[in-house]
Design an enzyme around this catalytic site. Structure first.
Site, short mmCIF file in Angstrom:
data_model
loop_
_atom_site.label_atom_id
_atom_site.label_comp_id
_atom_site.label_asym_id
_atom_site.label_seq_id
_atom_site.Cartn_x
_atom_site.Cartn_y
_atom_site.Cartn_z
CE LYS A 119 21.48 -67.49 64.71
NZ LYS A 119 22.05 -68.67 64.09
CE LYS A 201 19.90 -71.11 70.52
NZ LYS A 201 19.85 -72.07 69.50
CE LYS A 204 25.96 -75.55 66.06
NZ LYS A 204 25.14 -74.72 65.17
P1 ATP Z 1 24.01 -71.02 66.36
O1 ATP Z 1 24.55 -70.54 67.67
O2 ATP Z 1 25.04 -71.11 65.28
O3 ATP Z 1 22.76 -70.36 65.93
P2 ATP Z 1 22.91 -73.27 67.75
O4 ATP Z 1 23.88 -73.69 68.80
O5 ATP Z 1 21.73 -72.52 68.19
O6 ATP Z 1 23.65 -72.52 66.59
P3 ATP Z 1 21.68 -74.89 65.68
O7 ATP Z 1 22.54 -75.41 64.61
O8 ATP Z 1 20.88 -73.68 65.36
O9 ATP Z 1 22.53 -74.59 66.99
O10 ATP Z 1 20.75 -76.00 66.25
C1 ATP Z 1 20.87 -77.37 66.02
C2 ATP Z 1 19.87 -78.14 66.86
O11 ATP Z 1 20.22 -78.04 68.23
C3 ATP Z 1 18.44 -77.61 66.75
O12 ATP Z 1 17.55 -78.71 66.80
C4 ATP Z 1 18.28 -76.76 67.97
O13 ATP Z 1 16.95 -76.66 68.39
C5 ATP Z 1 19.11 -77.54 68.97
N1 ATP Z 1 19.64 -76.66 70.00
C6 ATP Z 1 20.50 -75.63 69.82
N2 ATP Z 1 20.79 -75.03 70.98
C7 ATP Z 1 20.08 -75.69 71.93
C8 ATP Z 1 19.95 -75.54 73.35
N3 ATP Z 1 20.60 -74.59 73.99
N4 ATP Z 1 19.14 -76.41 74.01
C9 ATP Z 1 18.48 -77.39 73.35
N5 ATP Z 1 18.56 -77.58 72.02
C10 ATP Z 1 19.34 -76.75 71.31
#
Ligand code: ATP
Ligand code: LTN
Length: 336
Positions: A119, A201, A204
């Site tokens: 990040k 990965k 969002k």
């Molecule tokens: P950001 O992009 O804002 O960092 P993010 O999409 O990575 O957000 P988080 O809010 O950080 O989402 O994660 C929420 C939950 O979803 C956590 O338990 C995280 O491990 C899970 N998660 C996020 N992205 C993935 C993915 N690509 N595959 C599986 N689990 C995920």
């Protein structure tokens, strides 16, 4: 007997940041499992708004996303009568314990966190102190409720390990204070990859909307995104090393249908990627449709969502008070 069983239920805590439209990565890695664990455990699911401001947010959008994230939890199948649902900033104990844990977390430990490194590379103009200490706040979220189990995706494994280290350290200095939590990472779905770059990965906050499928995407968009998904030139649907794109689509299809990789390979034997991508797109869109319908219904009733937030915040505050008192006492703070 019934009462004893209720009391003995293990505690689950987890949360998602309201930092964007939730993706099928969030759903398969986390929320889908929250739903399946909700009957067996004493579950607390949080919209972690304090975490989301480690990256600059537009206030009006953040406000809307807090409602949306809560609505997705409920629409996905979490029953607010059985689980505690609340918004992190509604229970000030998170920030309080967060500070205490900041003072028990080492600079070196935080420097090793891969999410911080990722990040800070992505937001080079805003490498703020909160982004750095984020894992200590996450540890506070978990430890406040004497949590047993934390269901998350694979990317959060390092943060859970740090939360465990902090708990063990604190207990070692001051005597037994925190339950040492375990992570719960699903077999399939723990790491859903981006559709446009399957080595990364799905996220969002990806500026390229073709990389992710949002839980609220329209059917046409979902199918279009899967059609465009990056794959390989072999044109055989099989799970194998070096086939990141196809492996990812197989994982997604497997999570939504319950089919094994072998069953999927058999189903698409002799067929091309076009057919496979279409099937994945159709399946995902059909499975998300009821969640979307329920989501729309909930978003039209803000008063209901606010009543859930209020009720959840009261329960959360009540439950965390006991841990906070214990922590302040152990630290030597005066209690009057
Ligand atoms: P950001 O992009 O804002 O960092 P993010 O999409 O990575 O957000 P988080 O809010 O950080 O989402 O994660 C929420 C939950 O979803 C956590 O338990 C995280 O491990 C899970 N998660 C996020 N992205 C993935 C993915 N690509 N595959 C599986 N689990 C995920
Ligand atoms: N850091 C997590 C979100 C999060 C969380 C938590 C998850 C904040 N506090 C406590 C589980 C338990 C993330 O997904 N980025």
């Amino acid at each position: 007997m019934e009462n004893n069983q209720t009391e003995a239920k293990k505690v689950i805590f987890s949360g998602v940041q309201p930092s964007g439209l939730l993706t099928i990565g969030n759903y398969l890695g986390a929320i889908k499992n929250w739903v399946s664990l909700a009957d067996e455990y004493d579950c607390i699911y949080c919209v972690v708004d304090l975490h989301s401001i480690t990256v600059r947010q537009v206030p009006a959008e953040l406000r809307r996303r807090i409602y949306e994230t809560l609505a997705v939890y409920i629409a996905a199948g979490i029953d607010p009568e059985k689980s505690t649902l609340f918004v992190q900033s509604h229970n000030p104990a998170h920030a309080e314990l967060g500070w205490v844990l900041d003072c028990h977390t080492q600079f070196g430990e935080l420097s090793r966190m891969t999410q911080f490194k990722d990040k800070s590379a992505k937001h080079a103009d805003n490498i703020n102190a909160g982004l750095f200490t984020y894992p200590a706040l996450m540890a506070a979220d978990i430890l406040l409720y004497q949590t047993d189990l934390v269901p998350v995706g694979l990317d959060q494994k390092q943060h859970i390990e740090l939360a465990r280290d902090i708990a063990v350290r604190f207990n070692g200095i001051y005597g037994d204070t925190f339950k040492v939590p375990e992570g719960f990472i699903p077999q399939t779905g723990a790491k859903i990859a981006s559709l446009s770059d399957p080595t990364r990965k799905m996220s969002k906050s990806d500026p390229n909307a073709n990389g992710y499928v949002a839980i609220l995407d329209k059917k046409d968009d979902i199918i279009r995104k899967f059609k465009r998904a990056v794959t390989d030139s072999e044109a055989v649907v099989r799970f194998a090393e070096g086939k990141d794109g196809i492996n990812n689509l197989m994982n997604i299809y497997s999570c939504f249908t319950g089919k094994t990789h072998a069953e999927i390979e058999a189903e698409f034997a002799g067929k091309g990627y076009g057919d496979f991508k279409m099937a994945v797109g159709e399946t995902v869109a059909d499975k998300l449709a009821p969640i979307q319908a329920e989501f729309n219904r909930l978003m039209a009733d803000k008063a209901y969502l606010e009543s859930i937030m209020k009720q959840g915040a009261e329960v959360a505050a009540y439950r965390s008070k006991k841990t906070m008192r214990k922590v302040y006492k152990k630290l030597g703070f005066v209690q009057v």
